[in-house]
Every structure is written in structure tokens, then in C-alpha cells.
Design a protein around this motif. Structure first.
Motif, mmCIF file in Angstrom:
data_model
loop_
_atom_site.group_PDB
_atom_site.id
_atom_site.type_symbol
_atom_site.label_atom_id
_atom_site.label_comp_id
_atom_site.label_asym_id
_atom_site.label_seq_id
_atom_site.Cartn_x
_atom_site.Cartn_y
_atom_site.Cartn_z
ATOM 1 N N HIS A 1 0.819 -1.213 0.000
ATOM 2 C CA HIS A 1 0.000 0.000 0.000
ATOM 3 C C HIS A 1 0.853 1.264 0.000
ATOM 4 O O HIS A 1 0.683 2.133 -0.836
ATOM 5 N N GLU A 2 1.773 1.380 0.958
ATOM 6 C CA GLU A 2 2.561 2.610 1.096
ATOM 7 C C GLU A 2 4.068 2.383 1.121
ATOM 8 O O GLU A 2 4.810 3.283 1.468
ATOM 9 N N ARG A 3 4.512 1.155 0.798
ATOM 10 C CA ARG A 3 5.941 0.852 0.700
ATOM 11 C C ARG A 3 6.692 1.091 2.016
ATOM 12 O O ARG A 3 7.829 1.545 2.029
ATOM 13 N N VAL A 4 6.062 0.792 3.130
ATOM 14 C CA VAL A 4 6.663 0.895 4.465
ATOM 15 C C VAL A 4 7.245 -0.466 4.829
ATOM 16 O O VAL A 4 6.682 -1.504 4.471
ATOM 17 N N HIS A 5 8.355 -0.484 5.568
ATOM 18 C CA HIS A 5 8.986 -1.740 5.964
ATOM 19 C C HIS A 5 8.099 -2.503 6.942
ATOM 20 O O HIS A 5 7.774 -2.006 8.020
ATOM 21 N N LEU A 6 7.719 -3.702 6.552
ATOM 22 C CA LEU A 6 6.853 -4.524 7.398
ATOM 23 C C LEU A 6 7.557 -5.011 8.655
ATOM 24 O O LEU A 6 6.901 -5.321 9.648
#
Length: 107
Positions: free
Chosen positions: A47-52
Motif C-alpha cells: 500500500h505505502e511501501r513501508v517496511h513490514l
């Protein structure tokens, strides 16, 4: 053909936790489920390319730290809005005391 890459040690991830692994310009997330099995997905939220790896693991789900979307890390399935695109998953194997992720070799 699958190329196996060493990602971490067995003791680097507690049960119900996630670890970031970067390789070849890509980010991956390595998970350990409550029973001790290992799994791997793309490391960035679709969705927002944030580190999981900065998210919260609950059972077989990872919650994105930005908008709280959830994925099943075993299947990659998007489970809760705002995420709607599944994560790519990767094969994982244990070799001795190391966890390896399987990456497809490109021609």
C-alpha cells in the motif's frame, strides 16, 4: 532455478516476530510463527511501501505500521484495508543453524 540466500540465524527471530533482510537491492521480511516455522515475504507493504519488519506480528498475520493493513505472511494474502494487493512470498528452508530464503534466478 532457485538460488538459496542466507538470511539470518535460527536464534535471530523469536516466535511471532519478524526480521528485515535486505539483499540485491530488495527488502524482505522473515517471520517465525508460534510453532517455530519460518516464512518470507516482500519486505515492503504493497500500500505505502513501508517496511513490514517495523510492524506487529499476530499469529499468522503482519500488521503494517503505517495504516494498520494486515497480510497473512504465510500466503501473502491482503486481509484488511487499506491493503488490497497481496504480498509476494518466498520459499524458506533451514540449513543447520541458518535460515535461507529462495530467490528465483533471472536469466
Amino acid at each position: 532455478m532457485t538460488r538459496w540466500i542466507e538470511a539470518c540465524g535460527l536464534d535471530d527471530i523469536e516466535a511471532e516476530d519478524v526480521l528485515r533482510f535486505d539483499h540485491g537491492g530488495a527488502s524482505f521480511a522473515i517471520y517465525r510463527d508460534p510453532e517455530g516455522a519460518f516464512f518470507a515475504t516482500d519486505g515492503l507493504c504493497t500500500h505505502e511501501r513501508v517496511h513490514l519488519a517495523d510492524g506487529l506480528v499476530m499469529g499468522d498475520q503482519i500488521e503494517c505500521p503505517k495504516h494498520n493493513g494486515r497480510f497473512n505472511y504465510k500466503t501473502g494474502a491482503a486481509l484488511r484495508a487499506p491493503v488490497c494487493v497481496n504480498l509476494r512470498t518466498y520459499p524458506v528452508r533451514v540449513a543447520g543453524d541458518r535460515v535461507e530464503i529462495g530467490l528465483e534466478e533471472t536469466q
